[in-house]
Design a protein around this motif. Sequence first.
Motif, PDB file in Angstrom:
ATOM      1  N   LEU A  89     -29.788 -31.212  55.389  1.00 55.15           N
ATOM      2  CA  LEU A  89     -29.704 -30.075  54.482  1.00 55.15           C
ATOM      3  C   LEU A  89     -29.220 -30.514  53.107  1.00 55.15           C
ATOM      4  CD1 LEU A  89     -28.094 -27.244  56.670  1.00 55.15           C
ATOM      5  CD2 LEU A  89     -30.514 -27.667  56.215  1.00 55.15           C
ATOM      6  N   HIS A  90     -29.778 -29.900  52.072  1.00 52.34           N
ATOM      7  CA  HIS A  90     -29.326 -30.137  50.700  1.00 52.34           C
ATOM      8  C   HIS A  90     -28.745 -28.829  50.149  1.00 52.34           C
ATOM      9  CE1 HIS A  90     -33.017 -28.074  49.497  1.00 52.34           C
ATOM     10  NE2 HIS A  90     -33.672 -28.895  50.304  1.00 52.34           N
ATOM     11  N   PHE A  91     -28.339 -28.833  48.886  1.00 53.24           N
ATOM     12  CA  PHE A  91     -27.661 -27.670  48.328  1.00 53.24           C
ATOM     13  C   PHE A  91     -28.566 -26.432  48.304  1.00 53.24           C
ATOM     14  CE2 PHE A  91     -26.074 -24.995  44.849  1.00 53.24           C
ATOM     15  CZ  PHE A  91     -24.761 -24.802  45.273  1.00 53.24           C
TER      16      PHE A  91
ATOM     17  N   THR B  12     -22.104 -26.273  60.897  1.00 55.64           N
ATOM     18  CA  THR B  12     -20.785 -26.107  61.515  1.00 55.64           C
ATOM     19  C   THR B  12     -19.680 -26.528  60.559  1.00 55.64           C
ATOM     20  OG1 THR B  12     -21.714 -26.471  63.730  1.00 55.64           O
ATOM     21  CG2 THR B  12     -19.337 -26.779  63.466  1.00 55.64           C
ATOM     22  N   ALA B  13     -19.880 -27.640  59.857  1.00 56.52           N
ATOM     23  CA  ALA B  13     -18.874 -28.129  58.911  1.00 56.52           C
ATOM     24  C   ALA B  13     -18.625 -27.130  57.790  1.00 56.52           C
ATOM     25  CB  ALA B  13     -19.310 -29.471  58.334  1.00 56.52           C
ATOM     26  N   PHE B  14     -19.648 -26.360  57.420  1.00 55.39           N
ATOM     27  CA  PHE B  14     -19.516 -25.383  56.348  1.00 55.39           C
ATOM     28  C   PHE B  14     -19.048 -24.011  56.850  1.00 55.39           C
ATOM     29  CE2 PHE B  14     -21.531 -28.600  53.913  1.00 55.39           C
ATOM     30  CZ  PHE B  14     -21.301 -28.307  52.576  1.00 55.39           C
TER      31      PHE B  14
ATOM     32  N   PRO C 257     -16.854 -30.162  52.454  1.00 55.11           N
ATOM     33  CA  PRO C 257     -17.801 -29.064  52.269  1.00 55.11           C
ATOM     34  C   PRO C 257     -17.359 -27.968  51.295  1.00 55.11           C
ATOM     35  CG  PRO C 257     -16.636 -28.804  54.340  1.00 55.11           C
ATOM     36  CD  PRO C 257     -16.224 -30.134  53.787  1.00 55.11           C
ATOM     37  N   LYS C 258     -16.071 -27.804  51.096  1.00 53.47           N
ATOM     38  CA  LYS C 258     -15.595 -26.634  50.354  1.00 53.47           C
ATOM     39  C   LYS C 258     -16.131 -26.538  48.927  1.00 53.47           C
ATOM     40  CE  LYS C 258     -11.397 -25.352  51.209  1.00 53.47           C
ATOM     41  NZ  LYS C 258      -9.921 -25.223  51.165  1.00 53.47           N
ATOM     42  N   PRO C 259     -16.151 -27.612  48.133  1.00 53.03           N
ATOM     43  CA  PRO C 259     -16.663 -27.468  46.756  1.00 53.03           C
ATOM     44  C   PRO C 259     -18.090 -26.938  46.685  1.00 53.03           C
ATOM     45  CG  PRO C 259     -15.448 -29.514  46.981  1.00 53.03           C
ATOM     46  CD  PRO C 259     -15.591 -28.965  48.373  1.00 53.03           C
ATOM     47  N   GLU C 260     -18.953 -27.438  47.535  1.00 55.25           N
ATOM     48  CA  GLU C 260     -20.344 -26.977  47.506  1.00 55.25           C
ATOM     49  C   GLU C 260     -20.457 -25.554  48.045  1.00 55.25           C
ATOM     50  OE1 GLU C 260     -23.384 -30.591  47.931  1.00 55.25           O
ATOM     51  OE2 GLU C 260     -21.879 -30.602  49.514  1.00 55.25           O
ATOM     52  N   LEU C 261     -19.651 -25.208  49.037  1.00 56.23           N
ATOM     53  CA  LEU C 261     -19.651 -23.842  49.555  1.00 56.23           C
ATOM     54  C   LEU C 261     -19.241 -22.862  48.463  1.00 56.23           C
ATOM     55  CD1 LEU C 261     -19.891 -21.819  51.890  1.00 56.23           C
ATOM     56  CD2 LEU C 261     -17.496 -22.327  52.465  1.00 56.23           C
ATOM     57  N   VAL C 262     -18.168 -23.180  47.757  1.00 56.14           N
ATOM     58  CA  VAL C 262     -17.677 -22.315  46.680  1.00 56.14           C
ATOM     59  C   VAL C 262     -18.728 -22.184  45.578  1.00 56.14           C
ATOM     60  CG1 VAL C 262     -15.967 -22.150  44.831  1.00 56.14           C
ATOM     61  CG2 VAL C 262     -15.234 -22.719  47.155  1.00 56.14           C
ATOM     62  N   LYS C 263     -19.356 -23.302  45.223  1.00 52.14           N
ATOM     63  CA  LYS C 263     -20.379 -23.277  44.175  1.00 52.14           C
ATOM     64  C   LYS C 263     -21.560 -22.391  44.594  1.00 52.14           C
ATOM     65  CE  LYS C 263     -23.333 -26.333  41.400  1.00 52.14           C
ATOM     66  NZ  LYS C 263     -23.707 -27.751  41.136  1.00 52.14           N
ATOM     67  N   ALA C 264     -21.989 -22.510  45.833  1.00 54.07           N
ATOM     68  CA  ALA C 264     -23.114 -21.701  46.311  1.00 54.07           C
ATOM     69  C   ALA C 264     -22.761 -20.219  46.313  1.00 54.07           C
ATOM     70  CB  ALA C 264     -23.524 -22.153  47.714  1.00 54.07           C
ATOM     71  N   LEU C 265     -21.535 -19.897  46.701  1.00 55.11           N
ATOM     72  CA  LEU C 265     -21.107 -18.501  46.704  1.00 55.11           C
ATOM     73  C   LEU C 265     -21.069 -17.942  45.284  1.00 55.11           C
ATOM     74  CD1 LEU C 265     -18.281 -18.646  49.399  1.00 55.11           C
ATOM     75  CD2 LEU C 265     -20.495 -17.491  49.606  1.00 55.11           C
ATOM     76  N   GLU C 266     -20.626 -18.756  44.340  1.00 57.57           N
ATOM     77  CA  GLU C 266     -20.609 -18.328  42.935  1.00 57.57           C
ATOM     78  C   GLU C 266     -22.027 -18.029  42.454  1.00 57.57           C
ATOM     79  OE1 GLU C 266     -16.840 -20.273  40.665  1.00 57.57           O
ATOM     80  OE2 GLU C 266     -18.425 -21.681  41.243  1.00 57.57           O
TER      81      GLU C 266
ATOM     82  N   LYS D 280      -7.709 -22.076  52.082  1.00 59.18           N
ATOM     83  CA  LYS D 280      -8.556 -21.467  53.107  1.00 59.18           C
ATOM     84  C   LYS D 280      -9.565 -22.475  53.663  1.00 59.18           C
ATOM     85  CE  LYS D 280      -8.498 -16.683  51.322  1.00 59.18           C
ATOM     86  NZ  LYS D 280      -7.888 -16.047  52.487  1.00 59.18           N
ATOM     87  N   SER D 281      -9.856 -22.353  54.938  1.00 63.40           N
ATOM     88  CA  SER D 281     -10.921 -23.143  55.551  1.00 63.40           C
ATOM     89  C   SER D 281     -12.270 -22.552  55.141  1.00 63.40           C
ATOM     90  CB  SER D 281     -10.789 -23.114  57.068  1.00 63.40           C
ATOM     91  OG  SER D 281     -11.012 -21.789  57.556  1.00 63.40           O
ATOM     92  N   CYS D 282     -13.340 -23.305  55.373  1.00 63.27           N
ATOM     93  CA  CYS D 282     -14.674 -22.780  55.072  1.00 63.27           C
ATOM     94  C   CYS D 282     -14.949 -21.505  55.868  1.00 63.27           C
ATOM     95  CB  CYS D 282     -15.731 -23.834  55.381  1.00 63.27           C
ATOM     96  SG  CYS D 282     -15.797 -25.200  54.192  1.00 63.27           S
ATOM     97  N   ALA D 283     -14.526 -21.479  57.114  1.00 70.85           N
ATOM     98  CA  ALA D 283     -14.744 -20.295  57.951  1.00 70.85           C
ATOM     99  C   ALA D 283     -14.037 -19.078  57.365  1.00 70.85           C
ATOM    100  CB  ALA D 283     -14.274 -20.563  59.373  1.00 70.85           C
ATOM    101  N   LYS D 284     -12.810 -19.264  56.856  1.00 75.74           N
ATOM    102  CA  LYS D 284     -12.056 -18.154  56.270  1.00 75.74           C
ATOM    103  C   LYS D 284     -12.689 -17.697  54.955  1.00 75.74           C
ATOM    104  CE  LYS D 284      -8.767 -17.623  59.318  1.00 75.74           C
ATOM    105  NZ  LYS D 284      -8.658 -16.349  60.097  1.00 75.74           N
ATOM    106  N   ILE D 285     -13.215 -18.652  54.189  1.00 72.84           N
ATOM    107  CA  ILE D 285     -13.907 -18.291  52.948  1.00 72.84           C
ATOM    108  C   ILE D 285     -15.151 -17.454  53.264  1.00 72.84           C
ATOM    109  CG2 ILE D 285     -15.184 -19.200  50.978  1.00 72.84           C
ATOM    110  CD1 ILE D 285     -13.280 -21.592  50.988  1.00 72.84           C
ATOM    111  N   LEU D 286     -15.858 -17.827  54.316  1.00 74.91           N
ATOM    112  CA  LEU D 286     -17.030 -17.049  54.710  1.00 74.91           C
ATOM    113  C   LEU D 286     -16.634 -15.657  55.187  1.00 74.91           C
ATOM    114  CD1 LEU D 286     -19.372 -19.609  56.540  1.00 74.91           C
ATOM    115  CD2 LEU D 286     -19.592 -18.661  54.246  1.00 74.91           C
ATOM    116  N   ASP D 287     -15.523 -15.551  55.890  1.00 74.65           N
ATOM    117  CA  ASP D 287     -15.041 -14.232  56.315  1.00 74.65           C
ATOM    118  C   ASP D 287     -14.791 -13.346  55.095  1.00 74.65           C
ATOM    119  OD1 ASP D 287     -15.138 -14.912  58.979  1.00 74.65           O
ATOM    120  OD2 ASP D 287     -12.999 -15.406  59.141  1.00 74.65           O
ATOM    121  N   TRP D 288     -14.184 -13.931  54.069  1.00 76.50           N
ATOM    122  CA  TRP D 288     -13.955 -13.191  52.826  1.00 76.50           C
ATOM    123  C   TRP D 288     -15.282 -12.812  52.168  1.00 76.50           C
ATOM    124  CZ3 TRP D 288     -15.579 -15.017  48.034  1.00 76.50           C
ATOM    125  CH2 TRP D 288     -15.200 -14.229  46.933  1.00 76.50           C
TER     126      TRP D 288
END
Length: 321
Positions: A33-35, A80-82, A271-280, A295-303
Amino acid sequence: MSATPYPFTKQKKFNTTNTQVRGRFAPSPSGPLHFGSLFAALGSYLHAKSQNGLWFVRIEDIDTTRVQKQAREQILEALTAFGFVWDCDKQTESQLRISDQNCLTQTQRINRYQECFEYLEAQHLLYGCECTRKEIKALGGSYNGQCKNKQLDLQTHPVRIKQVNPLHSYTDLHFGLQEAPEGLSTEDYLIKRRDGLFSYQLAVVVDDIDQGITHVVRGSDIMPLTARQLTLYQQFGMTPPEFFHLPVISGQVGHKLSKQNHATPIDMKNPKPELVKALELLGLPITECSEIERKSCAKILDWAIKTVDFSRLPKGQEILI
């Protein structure tokens, strides 16, 4: 009436009673997977989960010539990592192996595609074609039906489906009314290839019907093919899902991130920097997520599930990064 059984009796009954949103992310195991893949996965995940829906991961490996060894495992490990957690589809659970990790896999469903292929054949909607790509290109690039009345053997030739009642427009949940490209909407396209592999068009529609998918959320690069898929739902006598196309992520104008372009894989170890960037980029107000660094990636996704507002999503078909 055809003696070939209608292949979607159970699915039609389910779809008339189901009230739950059901989405999916369907990567091809042709590389990690890529961004851009992450962005699409997030869009479909948040769309389903923000409506208390189910979200499935499906492995689209029908084109075995493009499958890379270990890519499936890399994709699932990255998700899973994200922080993604996918559901098990009770509609197709009986087709899963223990090793499938609750992900429907196309190469395990060849008999199902054959069953649906035979139904279309019984409806006199298929015909063999002997035209080469070179010949079609010489005619302008769009197939014009020259083999339709030749009665070529379906077992020894590529097979096309007749577009007897093509759709020319449809409404996308994000981009609104879409006019289908004439060549794509009216062309009798291949549904089974010369090498015997079933086409993506057939497999993806059968899979979405069998899993009771209510909303297809995916990149806008696939949007031109939607009219073909909607026509195939019509030929199967099934109500189609809603379609919601996301902008594609591009490194430069007109060049989306893709495995073919050797896009950099997402970083499973950080994974967190790319997750945050994608959410933005999806329009989420990341600055309002308190203590995001802890926060973990899972908690960020919950938010994100509680916060996402797709009206903030950019209206262009491409996002440059």
